[in-house]
Scaffold this motif. Structure first.
Motif, mmCIF file in Angstrom:
data_model
loop_
_atom_site.group_PDB
_atom_site.id
_atom_site.type_symbol
_atom_site.label_atom_id
_atom_site.label_comp_id
_atom_site.label_asym_id
_atom_site.label_seq_id
_atom_site.Cartn_x
_atom_site.Cartn_y
_atom_site.Cartn_z
ATOM 1 N N LYS A 64 5.853 -13.731 -46.569
ATOM 2 C CA LYS A 64 5.526 -12.308 -46.630
ATOM 3 C C LYS A 64 6.570 -11.487 -45.883
ATOM 4 C CE LYS A 64 1.611 -13.589 -48.484
ATOM 5 N NZ LYS A 64 1.406 -13.485 -49.938
ATOM 6 N N ALA A 65 7.336 -10.672 -46.607
ATOM 7 C CA ALA A 65 8.416 -9.914 -45.982
ATOM 8 C C ALA A 65 7.944 -9.048 -44.806
ATOM 9 C CB ALA A 65 9.133 -9.063 -47.030
ATOM 10 N N PRO A 66 6.811 -8.356 -44.914
ATOM 11 C CA PRO A 66 6.402 -7.515 -43.776
ATOM 12 C C PRO A 66 6.069 -8.304 -42.503
ATOM 13 C CG PRO A 66 5.274 -6.844 -45.780
ATOM 14 C CD PRO A 66 5.932 -8.163 -46.067
ATOM 15 N N SER A 67 5.853 -9.604 -42.634
ATOM 16 C CA SER A 67 5.468 -10.421 -41.478
ATOM 17 C C SER A 67 6.643 -11.183 -40.863
ATOM 18 C CB SER A 67 4.378 -11.424 -41.881
ATOM 19 O OG SER A 67 3.220 -10.737 -42.329
ATOM 20 N N ILE A 68 7.838 -10.970 -41.391
ATOM 21 C CA ILE A 68 9.007 -11.669 -40.868
ATOM 22 C C ILE A 68 9.378 -11.150 -39.483
ATOM 23 C CG2 ILE A 68 11.493 -12.033 -41.208
ATOM 24 C CD1 ILE A 68 9.657 -13.723 -43.015
ATOM 25 N N TYR A 69 9.699 -12.075 -38.590
ATOM 26 C CA TYR A 69 10.078 -11.683 -37.236
ATOM 27 C C TYR A 69 11.545 -11.221 -37.162
ATOM 28 C CZ TYR A 69 5.941 -14.447 -35.776
ATOM 29 O OH TYR A 69 4.682 -14.957 -35.614
ATOM 30 N N TYR A 70 12.422 -11.986 -37.817
ATOM 31 C CA TYR A 70 13.849 -11.714 -37.708
ATOM 32 C C TYR A 70 14.505 -11.857 -39.083
ATOM 33 C CZ TYR A 70 12.809 -12.703 -32.817
ATOM 34 O OH TYR A 70 12.255 -12.701 -31.574
ATOM 35 N N TRP A 71 15.500 -10.994 -39.340
ATOM 36 C CA TRP A 71 16.270 -11.018 -40.578
ATOM 37 C C TRP A 71 17.748 -11.182 -40.279
ATOM 38 C CZ3 TRP A 71 13.843 -11.095 -45.179
ATOM 39 C CH2 TRP A 71 12.562 -10.538 -45.287
ATOM 40 N N GLY A 72 18.451 -11.845 -41.190
ATOM 41 C CA GLY A 72 19.898 -11.833 -41.156
ATOM 42 C C GLY A 72 20.419 -10.555 -41.792
ATOM 43 N N GLN A 73 21.731 -10.429 -41.828
ATOM 44 C CA GLN A 73 22.346 -9.195 -42.340
ATOM 45 C C GLN A 73 22.510 -9.224 -43.857
ATOM 46 O OE1 GLN A 73 24.092 -11.709 -41.229
ATOM 47 N NE2 GLN A 73 25.758 -11.940 -42.716
ATOM 48 N N GLY A 74 22.350 -10.387 -44.457
ATOM 49 C CA GLY A 74 22.442 -10.513 -45.907
ATOM 50 C C GLY A 74 23.812 -10.958 -46.382
ATOM 51 N N THR A 75 23.827 -11.642 -47.522
ATOM 52 C CA THR A 75 25.070 -12.059 -48.154
ATOM 53 C C THR A 75 24.934 -11.825 -49.662
ATOM 54 O OG1 THR A 75 26.699 -13.861 -48.347
ATOM 55 C CG2 THR A 75 24.381 -14.496 -48.407
ATOM 56 N N GLN A 76 25.977 -11.286 -50.261
ATOM 57 C CA GLN A 76 25.927 -10.924 -51.673
ATOM 58 C C GLN A 76 26.190 -12.145 -52.541
ATOM 59 O OE1 GLN A 76 25.418 -7.755 -53.264
ATOM 60 N NE2 GLN A 76 25.376 -9.009 -55.126
ATOM 61 N N VAL A 77 25.347 -12.321 -53.544
ATOM 62 C CA VAL A 77 25.557 -13.329 -54.583
ATOM 63 C C VAL A 77 25.635 -12.601 -55.910
ATOM 64 C CG1 VAL A 77 24.540 -15.267 -55.827
ATOM 65 C CG2 VAL A 77 24.405 -15.170 -53.321
ATOM 66 N N THR A 78 26.721 -12.825 -56.627
ATOM 67 C CA THR A 78 26.918 -12.205 -57.931
ATOM 68 C C THR A 78 27.134 -13.295 -58.968
ATOM 69 O OG1 THR A 78 27.911 -10.247 -56.915
ATOM 70 C CG2 THR A 78 28.277 -10.573 -59.277
ATOM 71 N N VAL A 79 26.313 -13.286 -60.017
ATOM 72 C CA VAL A 79 26.405 -14.286 -61.078
ATOM 73 C C VAL A 79 26.878 -13.573 -62.344
ATOM 74 C CG1 VAL A 79 25.220 -16.078 -62.362
ATOM 75 C CG2 VAL A 79 24.524 -15.543 -60.010
ATOM 76 N N SER A 80 28.040 -13.973 -62.828
ATOM 77 C CA SER A 80 28.586 -13.341 -64.019
ATOM 78 C C SER A 80 28.160 -14.104 -65.275
ATOM 79 C CB SER A 80 30.107 -13.292 -63.935
ATOM 80 O OG SER A 80 30.635 -14.605 -63.901
ATOM 81 N N SER A 81 28.020 -13.358 -66.350
ATOM 82 C CA SER A 81 27.574 -13.978 -67.612
ATOM 83 C C SER A 81 28.752 -14.453 -68.447
ATOM 84 C CB SER A 81 26.741 -12.982 -68.406
ATOM 85 O OG SER A 81 27.483 -11.812 -68.637
ATOM 86 N N LEU B 263 20.438 -14.201 -36.754
ATOM 87 C CA LEU B 263 20.657 -14.993 -37.962
ATOM 88 C C LEU B 263 21.908 -14.487 -38.670
ATOM 89 C CD1 LEU B 263 16.973 -14.965 -39.280
ATOM 90 C CD2 LEU B 263 18.089 -16.759 -37.961
ATOM 91 N N VAL B 264 22.766 -15.417 -39.071
ATOM 92 C CA VAL B 264 23.993 -15.047 -39.774
ATOM 93 C C VAL B 264 24.117 -15.891 -41.033
ATOM 94 C CG1 VAL B 264 26.491 -14.878 -39.664
ATOM 95 C CG2 VAL B 264 25.125 -14.404 -37.618
ATOM 96 N N GLU B 265 24.082 -15.222 -42.186
ATOM 97 C CA GLU B 265 24.220 -15.911 -43.461
ATOM 98 C C GLU B 265 25.694 -16.044 -43.855
ATOM 99 O OE1 GLU B 265 20.582 -13.062 -44.067
ATOM 100 O OE2 GLU B 265 22.579 -12.986 -43.171
ATOM 101 N N SER B 266 25.969 -17.065 -44.646
ATOM 102 C CA SER B 266 27.298 -17.253 -45.221
ATOM 103 C C SER B 266 27.152 -18.020 -46.527
ATOM 104 C CB SER B 266 28.216 -18.000 -44.256
ATOM 105 O OG SER B 266 27.693 -19.276 -43.964
ATOM 106 N N GLY B 267 28.227 -18.011 -47.324
ATOM 107 C CA GLY B 267 28.239 -18.802 -48.547
ATOM 108 C C GLY B 267 28.048 -18.018 -49.822
ATOM 109 N N GLY B 268 27.810 -16.718 -49.713
ATOM 110 C CA GLY B 268 27.663 -15.917 -50.918
ATOM 111 C C GLY B 268 29.000 -15.740 -51.614
ATOM 112 N N GLY B 269 28.942 -15.167 -52.815
ATOM 113 C CA GLY B 269 30.169 -14.926 -53.559
ATOM 114 C C GLY B 269 29.900 -14.734 -55.028
ATOM 115 N N LEU B 270 30.967 -14.864 -55.804
ATOM 116 C CA LEU B 270 30.900 -14.691 -57.254
ATOM 117 C C LEU B 270 30.916 -16.060 -57.925
ATOM 118 C CD1 LEU B 270 31.099 -12.881 -59.805
ATOM 119 C CD2 LEU B 270 33.599 -12.989 -59.510
ATOM 120 N N VAL B 271 29.985 -16.254 -58.853
ATOM 121 C CA VAL B 271 29.900 -17.531 -59.566
ATOM 122 C C VAL B 271 29.521 -17.253 -61.012
ATOM 123 C CG1 VAL B 271 27.474 -17.871 -58.945
ATOM 124 C CG2 VAL B 271 28.901 -19.860 -59.479
#
Length: 122
Positions: free
Chosen positions: A105-122, A4-12
């Motif tokens: 349920k996180a402990p029951s997940i078979y596969y995970w992606g590497q993650g993508t950072q989302v940052t929301v500024s105020s 699994l490969v995530e994309s689309g994260g960023g600063l908003v």
């Protein structure tokens, strides 16, 4: 094995929108329920949204009405459309593949992606 490969994260800015994508490869995508989780430092992975193999959706109360999960089996991709973002939505967002009955349920997940950072500024 499913990769699994995530994309689309960023600063908003707060109140803005982002769409995350998760592309899957390997075993038959349509056989898996798909989900999105997020994690902040020092905390466990928080369930956000899931979509079953029959396209039934389920959301955490914290994102219900703001986030929308969808899947395109022809493209082996799951999406998370996020709107009305808040600073507290800042986290690393993870895509997950699993079983229809336990996809929230996180402990029951078979596969995970590497993650993508989302940052929301105020």
């Amino acid at each position: 094995q499913v990769h699994l490969v995530e994309s689309g994260g960023g600063l908003v800015q707060a109140g803005g929108s982002l769409r995350l994508s998760c592309a899957a490869s390997g075993r038959t995508f349509s056989n898996y329920a798909m989900g999105w989780f997020r994690q902040t430092p020092g905390k466990g992975r928080e369930f956000l949204a899931a979509i079953s193999t029959s396209a039934t959706t389920h959301y955490a109360d914290s994102v219900k009405g703001r986030f929308t999960i969808s899947r395109d089996n022809a493209k082996n991709t799951v999406y998370l459309q996020m709107a009305s973002l808040k600073p507290e939505d800042t986290a690393v967002y993870y895509c997950a593949a699993g079983n229809d009955n336990y996809i929230t349920k996180a402990p029951s997940i078979y596969y995970w992606g590497q993650g993508t950072q989302v940052t929301v500024s105020s």
